[in-house]
Every structure is written in C-alpha cells, then in structure tokens.
Design an enzyme around this catalytic site. Structure first.
Site, PDB file in Angstrom:
ATOM      1  N   HIS A  17       0.837  -1.205   0.000  1.00  0.00           N
ATOM      2  CA  HIS A  17       0.000   0.000   0.000  1.00  0.00           C
ATOM      3  C   HIS A  17       0.871   1.255   0.000  1.00  0.00           C
ATOM      4  O   HIS A  17       0.596   2.210  -0.739  1.00  0.00           O
ATOM      5  CB  HIS A  17      -0.895   0.051   1.252  1.00  0.00           C
ATOM      6  CG  HIS A  17      -1.930  -1.014   1.336  1.00  0.00           C
ATOM      7  ND1 HIS A  17      -2.056  -1.831   2.425  1.00  0.00           N
ATOM      8  CD2 HIS A  17      -2.905  -1.383   0.461  1.00  0.00           C
ATOM      9  CE1 HIS A  17      -3.059  -2.666   2.235  1.00  0.00           C
ATOM     10  NE2 HIS A  17      -3.593  -2.416   1.048  1.00  0.00           N
ATOM     11  N   LYS A  41     -16.848  -6.491   6.244  1.00  0.00           N
ATOM     12  CA  LYS A  41     -15.576  -7.101   6.624  1.00  0.00           C
ATOM     13  C   LYS A  41     -15.397  -7.079   8.133  1.00  0.00           C
ATOM     14  O   LYS A  41     -15.806  -6.130   8.799  1.00  0.00           O
ATOM     15  CB  LYS A  41     -14.396  -6.355   5.987  1.00  0.00           C
ATOM     16  CG  LYS A  41     -14.273  -6.538   4.497  1.00  0.00           C
ATOM     17  CD  LYS A  41     -12.999  -5.903   3.988  1.00  0.00           C
ATOM     18  CE  LYS A  41     -12.824  -6.140   2.502  1.00  0.00           C
ATOM     19  NZ  LYS A  41     -11.551  -5.621   2.025  1.00  0.00           N
ATOM     20  N   ARG A  90      -1.865  -6.245  -7.957  1.00  0.00           N
ATOM     21  CA  ARG A  90      -0.771  -7.164  -7.623  1.00  0.00           C
ATOM     22  C   ARG A  90      -0.608  -8.223  -8.701  1.00  0.00           C
ATOM     23  O   ARG A  90       0.495  -8.627  -9.017  1.00  0.00           O
ATOM     24  CB  ARG A  90      -1.042  -7.867  -6.288  1.00  0.00           C
ATOM     25  CG  ARG A  90      -1.014  -6.944  -5.104  1.00  0.00           C
ATOM     26  CD  ARG A  90      -1.473  -7.671  -3.885  1.00  0.00           C
ATOM     27  NE  ARG A  90      -2.875  -8.054  -4.089  1.00  0.00           N
ATOM     28  CZ  ARG A  90      -3.717  -8.406  -3.137  1.00  0.00           C
ATOM     29  NH1 ARG A  90      -3.309  -8.472  -1.902  1.00  0.00           N
ATOM     30  NH2 ARG A  90      -4.962  -8.697  -3.408  1.00  0.00           N
ATOM     31  N   SER A 128      -3.091  -7.663   2.957  1.00  0.00           N
ATOM     32  CA  SER A 128      -3.389  -7.458   4.374  1.00  0.00           C
ATOM     33  C   SER A 128      -3.775  -8.768   5.037  1.00  0.00           C
ATOM     34  O   SER A 128      -3.406  -9.035   6.180  1.00  0.00           O
ATOM     35  CB  SER A 128      -4.513  -6.438   4.536  1.00  0.00           C
ATOM     36  OG  SER A 128      -4.091  -5.164   4.142  1.00  0.00           O
TER      37      SER A 128
END
Length: 170
Positions: A17, A41, A90, A128
């Site tokens: 990040h 979440k 990514r 994460s």
C-alpha cells in the site's frame, strides 16, 4: 492542482500500500488516502485506528492526507475534488475485480477516472490478509509492514481482540 484518491480498507496498511501511496504522491499534487468503513468485513483495527496508523506511516509524504469514508469511492473523489481514483494491482486476479469496479465507478461518475498502478514486484505477493495470517501464527511480519504497524498488530493480537477466523481479504 491535480488530486487523486486511493481508497481501501488498509487493515492493516502494508509496504505494498505504501508503495502505491508514494508513487501516486509523485504523480499528483495531492493524494487523499480514503479509509473505507466496510461493514461487510471483520476488521482487525477500527476505522479510527487505521486512520491513525496511516497518518503515522505517511507523515513524511507532505502531499498525502488520510480521510475516513463510507459509501462509494467516486463520492469521496468528488468530495475531495479528485478526478482520479488510484488502485493497485498485484496480479491478474486483481484486474478482473478492479476493472469491474472501475467500470461501475465510471457509470456512477463519468467525470472520475480510475488509474491502475501495478505493485512493485517486491510486494506483488503481499496482502493485508496474509499479514494478519502470519501475525496470528506469531510469524515475523517485519518485511511486510513498517515497525509501527507490526507493533500495533502484535498488541491487538496479543490482547485477544481479534480472531483469524474472522479475517477477510482486503
């Protein structure tokens, strides 16, 4: 003045990040990092904690500000006067989801574009969720996150405020 927003959960913020934030800060006069409160979440950190952590780890990047938000990224962009939403990629698996979101955002706000930045190769594997998984198993996360973030994760996990079974991908 060009302004971009970089929205995300940042639970926790990783070197990946920070790579995107730093590179976006080199391309825009102002970058607003939007910390999303996503009720779908289970978060390790509260929104306030994530904002505070991000402020701490980006304090040396003068054109970056941190802002909590709920709702659509395009609404955050408009509120901040941004014409661009920055998203990191990514791998090809990220692209499908991010492309769909960019197209939806374009329909919601035709005046806001999405810019994809590919993550630097050294962070392409990093998420994460993987950081939380390694930390929950008492692994070394020092290569994934800054020390201040690692310390906050270890404090949170060691006091039992979070269970890995509740974690979700960022």
């Amino acid at each position: 003045m060009s302004t971009a927003v970089y929205p995300g959960s940042f639970d926790p913020v990783t070197y990946g990040h920070l790579d995107i934030i730093s590179r976006a800060a080199n391309s825009f006069d102002k970058v607003v990092v939007g910390v999303l409160n996503n009720s779908k979440k289970t978060s390790l950190f509260s929104m306030e904690e994530r904002v505070n952590i991000l402020e701490k780890v980006t304090k040396d990047i003068p054109n970056v500000t941190i802002k909590a938000f709920e709702g659509f990224s395009v609404d955050l962009a408009r509120e901040c006067g941004a014409s661009v939403i920055v998203r990191g990629l990514r791998a090809i698996t990220d692209f499908e989801y991010e492309l769909q979101m960019a197209q939806i955002n374009r329909i919601l706000a035709h005046d806001v574009d999405t810019m994809f930045l590919t993550t630097s190769l050294e962070y392409a594997y990093l998420s994460s969720s993987s950081v939380k998984e390694v930390a929950s198993l008492h692994g070394d996360i020092s290569k994934f996150v800054p020390k201040a973030v690692a310390d906050a994760i270890h404090r949170k996990i060691n006091v039992g405020n979070w269970e890995t079974s509740g974690s979700n991908e960022e």
